[in-house]
Design a protein around this motif. Structure first.
Motif, PDB file in Angstrom:
ATOM      1  N   GLY A   1       0.817  -1.204   0.000  1.00 17.97           N
ATOM      2  CA  GLY A   1       0.000   0.000   0.000  1.00 17.97           C
ATOM      3  C   GLY A   1       0.850   1.253   0.000  1.00 17.97           C
TER       4      GLY A   1
ATOM      5  N   ASP B   1      -1.576   8.216   1.234  1.00 15.44           N
ATOM      6  CA  ASP B   1      -2.249   9.219   0.404  1.00 15.44           C
ATOM      7  C   ASP B   1      -2.667  10.352   1.332  1.00 15.44           C
ATOM      8  OD1 ASP B   1      -3.961  10.801  -1.061  1.00 15.44           O
ATOM      9  OD2 ASP B   1      -5.007   9.141  -2.016  1.00 15.44           O
TER      10      ASP B   1
ATOM     11  N   ILE C   1     -10.021  12.498  -0.109  1.00 20.77           N
ATOM     12  CA  ILE C   1      -9.930  11.103   0.318  1.00 20.77           C
ATOM     13  C   ILE C   1      -8.472  10.817   0.656  1.00 20.77           C
ATOM     14  CG2 ILE C   1     -10.288   8.702  -0.326  1.00 20.77           C
ATOM     15  CD1 ILE C   1     -12.426   9.623  -2.260  1.00 20.77           C
ATOM     16  N   GLN C   2      -8.201  10.606   1.941  1.00 21.71           N
ATOM     17  CA  GLN C   2      -6.833  10.370   2.392  1.00 21.71           C
ATOM     18  C   GLN C   2      -6.759   9.070   3.190  1.00 21.71           C
ATOM     19  OE1 GLN C   2      -5.028  13.757   4.323  1.00 21.71           O
ATOM     20  NE2 GLN C   2      -5.826  15.216   2.829  1.00 21.71           N
ATOM     21  N   SER C   3      -5.560   8.494   3.244  1.00 24.42           N
ATOM     22  CA  SER C   3      -5.372   7.241   3.981  1.00 24.42           C
ATOM     23  C   SER C   3      -3.896   7.074   4.299  1.00 24.42           C
ATOM     24  CB  SER C   3      -5.867   6.049   3.156  1.00 24.42           C
ATOM     25  OG  SER C   3      -5.557   4.824   3.811  1.00 24.42           O
TER      26      SER C   3
ATOM     27  N   ASN D   1      -2.708   4.077   4.772  1.00 17.67           N
ATOM     28  CA  ASN D   1      -2.339   2.785   4.182  1.00 17.67           C
ATOM     29  C   ASN D   1      -3.338   2.441   3.083  1.00 17.67           C
ATOM     30  OD1 ASN D   1      -0.910   0.424   3.758  1.00 17.67           O
ATOM     31  ND2 ASN D   1      -2.059  -0.713   5.305  1.00 17.67           N
ATOM     32  N   SER D   2      -3.331   3.242   2.030  1.00 15.37           N
ATOM     33  CA  SER D   2      -4.281   3.048   0.935  1.00 15.37           C
ATOM     34  C   SER D   2      -3.846   1.907   0.024  1.00 15.37           C
ATOM     35  CB  SER D   2      -4.408   4.333   0.114  1.00 15.37           C
ATOM     36  OG  SER D   2      -5.290   4.145  -0.968  1.00 15.37           O
ATOM     37  N   THR D   3      -4.843   1.182  -0.481  1.00 12.15           N
ATOM     38  CA  THR D   3      -4.604   0.157  -1.499  1.00 12.15           C
ATOM     39  C   THR D   3      -5.443   0.457  -2.744  1.00 12.15           C
ATOM     40  OG1 THR D   3      -6.303  -1.257  -0.511  1.00 12.15           O
ATOM     41  CG2 THR D   3      -4.021  -1.634   0.185  1.00 12.15           C
ATOM     42  N   ALA D   4      -6.013   1.654  -2.808  1.00 12.79           N
ATOM     43  CA  ALA D   4      -6.830   2.042  -3.962  1.00 12.79           C
ATOM     44  C   ALA D   4      -5.961   2.075  -5.219  1.00 12.79           C
ATOM     45  CB  ALA D   4      -7.468   3.406  -3.730  1.00 12.79           C
TER      46      ALA D   4
ATOM     47  N   THR E   1      -5.052   7.551  -7.266  1.00 16.84           N
ATOM     48  CA  THR E   1      -4.912   8.568  -6.228  1.00 16.84           C
ATOM     49  C   THR E   1      -4.642   9.919  -6.869  1.00 16.84           C
ATOM     50  OG1 THR E   1      -3.593   9.271  -4.306  1.00 16.84           O
ATOM     51  CG2 THR E   1      -2.447   8.086  -6.018  1.00 16.84           C
TER      52      THR E   1
END
Length: 207
Positions: free
Chosen positions: A57, A60, A65-67, A69-72, A75
Protein backbone atom coordinates in the motif's frame (compact mmCIF):
# COMPACT_ATOMS: atom_id res chain seq x y z
CA UNK A 1 50.69 -8.00 -8.54
CA UNK A 2 52.39 -4.84 -7.32
CA UNK A 3 51.67 -1.57 -9.20
CA UNK A 4 54.45 1.01 -8.54
CA UNK A 5 52.30 3.82 -10.00
CA UNK A 6 49.44 3.36 -7.52
CA UNK A 7 51.48 1.66 -4.81
CA UNK A 8 48.96 -1.19 -4.59
CA UNK A 9 49.36 -4.95 -4.24
CA UNK A 10 46.51 -6.95 -5.77
CA UNK A 11 45.87 -10.70 -5.47
CA UNK A 12 46.03 -12.48 -8.80
CA UNK A 13 43.29 -14.95 -7.84
CA UNK A 14 39.94 -13.50 -6.69
CA UNK A 15 39.24 -13.91 -3.00
CA UNK A 16 36.27 -15.97 -1.97
CA UNK A 17 33.28 -14.57 -0.09
CA UNK A 18 33.85 -14.09 3.61
CA UNK A 19 36.41 -12.52 5.99
CA UNK A 20 40.08 -12.29 5.07
CA UNK A 21 43.27 -11.13 6.81
CA UNK A 22 45.76 -9.53 4.41
CA UNK A 23 49.48 -9.01 5.09
CA UNK A 24 52.53 -8.40 2.92
CA UNK A 25 56.29 -8.77 3.03
CA UNK A 26 59.26 -7.04 1.41
CA UNK A 27 62.30 -8.67 -0.14
CA UNK A 28 65.68 -7.20 -1.14
CA UNK A 29 67.73 -7.91 -4.27
CA UNK A 30 69.39 -10.87 -2.57
CA UNK A 31 65.99 -12.46 -2.00
CA UNK A 32 65.96 -11.97 1.74
CA UNK A 33 62.33 -11.52 2.85
CA UNK A 34 61.08 -9.51 5.77
CA UNK A 35 58.54 -10.60 8.29
CA UNK A 36 54.85 -10.10 7.55
CA UNK A 37 53.26 -6.73 8.10
CA UNK A 38 50.38 -6.22 10.54
CA UNK A 39 47.18 -7.49 8.97
CA UNK A 40 44.31 -5.62 7.46
CA UNK A 41 41.04 -7.49 7.91
CA UNK A 42 38.20 -7.24 5.43
CA UNK A 43 35.19 -9.23 4.34
CA UNK A 44 34.40 -9.98 0.72
CA UNK A 45 30.67 -9.80 0.02
CA UNK A 46 29.34 -10.48 -3.46
CA UNK A 47 25.83 -11.75 -2.63
CA UNK A 48 23.13 -9.06 -2.94
CA UNK A 49 20.25 -8.72 -0.44
CA UNK A 50 17.17 -10.85 -1.02
CA UNK A 51 14.54 -9.57 -3.44
CA UNK A 52 12.05 -7.40 -1.48
CA UNK A 53 8.31 -8.06 -1.42
CA UNK A 54 5.66 -5.99 -3.20
CA UNK A 55 4.89 -2.66 -1.44
CA UNK A 56 2.04 -3.02 1.07
CA UNK A 57 0.00 0.00 0.00
CA UNK A 58 0.88 3.66 0.17
CA UNK A 59 0.26 6.89 2.07
CA UNK A 60 -2.25 9.22 0.40
CA UNK A 61 -2.30 12.61 2.13
CA UNK A 62 -3.77 14.76 -0.64
CA UNK A 63 -7.34 15.71 -1.55
CA UNK A 64 -10.63 14.86 0.13
CA UNK A 65 -9.93 11.10 0.32
CA UNK A 66 -6.83 10.37 2.39
CA UNK A 67 -5.37 7.24 3.98
CA UNK A 68 -2.23 6.21 5.84
CA UNK A 69 -2.34 2.79 4.18
CA UNK A 70 -4.28 3.05 0.93
CA UNK A 71 -4.60 0.16 -1.50
CA UNK A 72 -6.83 2.04 -3.96
CA UNK A 73 -5.72 1.66 -7.60
CA UNK A 74 -5.76 5.43 -8.20
CA UNK A 75 -4.91 8.57 -6.23
CA UNK A 76 -4.61 12.34 -6.57
CA UNK A 77 -1.45 12.31 -4.44
CA UNK A 78 1.42 12.91 -6.86
CA UNK A 79 4.02 11.86 -4.28
CA UNK A 80 2.62 8.64 -2.79
CA UNK A 81 4.83 7.13 -0.10
CA UNK A 82 4.88 3.36 -0.68
CA UNK A 83 5.01 1.12 2.40
CA UNK A 84 8.14 -1.06 2.44
CA UNK A 85 8.60 -1.52 6.19
CA UNK A 86 11.88 -1.56 8.09
CA UNK A 87 15.13 -2.20 6.23
CA UNK A 88 16.44 -5.75 6.75
CA UNK A 89 19.72 -6.39 8.53
CA UNK A 90 22.69 -5.73 6.27
CA UNK A 91 20.77 -3.30 4.04
CA UNK A 92 22.12 0.23 4.08
CA UNK A 93 19.99 1.96 1.44
CA UNK A 94 16.87 1.58 -0.68
CA UNK A 95 16.10 2.75 -4.24
CA UNK A 96 12.79 3.55 -5.96
CA UNK A 97 12.02 2.59 -9.57
CA UNK A 98 9.06 4.10 -11.43
CA UNK A 99 8.14 2.21 -14.61
CA UNK A 100 11.62 0.71 -14.51
CA UNK A 101 13.45 4.02 -14.13
CA UNK A 102 15.46 4.92 -11.04
CA UNK A 103 14.10 8.10 -9.45
CA UNK A 104 15.26 10.12 -6.45
CA UNK A 105 13.31 9.19 -3.35
CA UNK A 106 13.39 9.56 0.43
CA UNK A 107 13.03 6.69 2.90
CA UNK A 108 11.34 7.47 6.23
CA UNK A 109 12.31 4.88 8.88
CA UNK A 110 9.51 6.05 11.21
CA UNK A 111 6.72 5.24 8.74
CA UNK A 112 8.61 2.67 6.67
CA UNK A 113 7.73 4.54 3.48
CA UNK A 114 9.64 5.43 0.33
CA UNK A 115 8.44 8.64 -1.36
CA UNK A 116 9.50 10.09 -4.72
CA UNK A 117 11.12 13.50 -4.34
CA UNK A 118 9.60 14.84 -7.57
CA UNK A 119 5.81 14.74 -8.12
CA UNK A 120 4.58 12.19 -10.64
CA UNK A 121 2.51 13.37 -13.61
CA UNK A 122 -0.95 12.01 -14.38
CA UNK A 123 -0.75 8.47 -15.70
CA UNK A 124 -0.31 4.79 -14.84
CA UNK A 125 2.78 3.62 -12.96
CA UNK A 126 4.47 0.52 -11.66
CA UNK A 127 6.34 1.34 -8.42
CA UNK A 128 9.17 -0.98 -7.42
CA UNK A 129 12.10 -0.75 -5.02
CA UNK A 130 15.40 -2.50 -4.30
CA UNK A 131 17.81 -2.96 -1.38
CA UNK A 132 21.55 -2.22 -1.43
CA UNK A 133 24.07 -3.40 1.16
CA UNK A 134 27.04 -1.50 2.57
CA UNK A 135 29.43 -2.60 -0.18
CA UNK A 136 27.09 -1.74 -3.06
CA UNK A 137 25.44 -5.08 -3.87
CA UNK A 138 21.91 -4.31 -5.08
CA UNK A 139 19.00 -6.73 -4.89
CA UNK A 140 16.55 -7.45 -7.66
CA UNK A 141 13.62 -5.07 -7.85
CA UNK A 142 10.47 -5.91 -5.94
CA UNK A 143 7.21 -6.81 -7.69
CA UNK A 144 5.39 -3.66 -8.79
CA UNK A 145 2.66 -1.76 -7.00
CA UNK A 146 0.36 -0.57 -9.81
CA UNK A 147 -0.98 2.92 -9.26
CA UNK A 148 -2.63 5.58 -11.43
CA UNK A 149 -2.17 9.27 -10.67
CA UNK A 150 -5.30 11.33 -11.46
CA UNK A 151 -5.41 15.02 -10.58
CA UNK A 152 -7.76 16.28 -13.31
CA UNK A 153 -11.47 16.52 -12.50
CA UNK A 154 -14.01 15.05 -14.94
CA UNK A 155 -15.45 17.43 -17.54
CA UNK A 156 -18.61 19.35 -16.64
CA UNK A 157 -21.68 17.38 -17.81
CA UNK A 158 -23.15 18.86 -20.99
CA UNK A 159 -26.65 17.41 -20.64
CA UNK A 160 -29.34 18.40 -18.16
CA UNK A 161 -31.08 15.64 -16.14
CA UNK A 162 -33.63 13.79 -18.29
CA UNK A 163 -36.11 13.26 -15.47
CA UNK A 164 -36.32 12.26 -11.82
CA UNK A 165 -37.62 9.50 -9.59
CA UNK A 166 -40.95 10.38 -7.93
CA UNK A 167 -41.62 7.92 -5.11
CA UNK A 168 -43.98 9.99 -2.93
CA UNK A 169 -47.73 10.69 -3.07
CA UNK A 170 -50.42 9.06 -5.17
CA UNK A 171 -48.58 9.50 -8.47
CA UNK A 172 -45.17 7.84 -8.56
CA UNK A 173 -42.69 6.99 -11.27
CA UNK A 174 -39.12 5.73 -11.48
CA UNK A 175 -38.45 8.31 -14.20
CA UNK A 176 -41.20 10.87 -13.82
CA UNK A 177 -42.09 13.07 -16.76
CA UNK A 178 -44.84 14.94 -14.88
CA UNK A 179 -42.89 18.18 -14.83
CA UNK A 180 -42.18 17.87 -18.54
CA UNK A 181 -45.87 17.21 -19.27
CA UNK A 182 -46.99 20.19 -17.23
CA UNK A 183 -44.46 22.39 -18.97
CA UNK A 184 -45.71 21.20 -22.34
CA UNK A 185 -49.30 21.85 -21.27
CA UNK A 186 -48.44 25.40 -20.24
CA UNK A 187 -46.80 25.90 -23.60
CA UNK A 188 -49.97 24.72 -25.33
CA UNK A 189 -48.20 21.86 -27.07
CA UNK A 190 -49.83 18.91 -25.33
CA UNK A 191 -53.25 17.83 -24.17
CA UNK A 192 -53.74 17.11 -20.48
CA UNK A 193 -53.30 13.36 -19.88
CA UNK A 194 -56.18 11.68 -18.05
CA UNK A 195 -54.11 10.94 -14.94
CA UNK A 196 -52.89 14.57 -14.71
CA UNK A 197 -56.27 16.34 -15.04
CA UNK A 198 -56.99 18.58 -12.07
CA UNK A 199 -53.29 18.85 -11.14
CA UNK A 200 -51.49 22.17 -10.97
CA UNK A 201 -47.86 23.22 -10.68
CA UNK A 202 -48.40 23.80 -6.99
CA UNK A 203 -49.92 20.35 -6.40
CA UNK A 204 -46.85 18.78 -8.01
CA UNK A 205 -44.44 20.99 -6.13
CA UNK A 206 -43.19 22.58 -9.35
CA UNK A 207 -42.40 26.26 -9.64
Amino acid sequence: TYDPVTGTLTPTTPLGEGPHSLTYTLANAAGIESGQSPAITLAVETTPPATPVVPAGYIDNMGSIQSTNSTAPSTDDTRPGIHIGSLPAGVSSVSLYVNGNLVAATYDPLTGTLTPNTPLANGAYGLRYSFTDAVGNESNQSPALSLTIVTTAPATPALAPSGYADDAGSITSSSSLTAQCLQAINNGTQRVPQHLRGLTHESQGIT
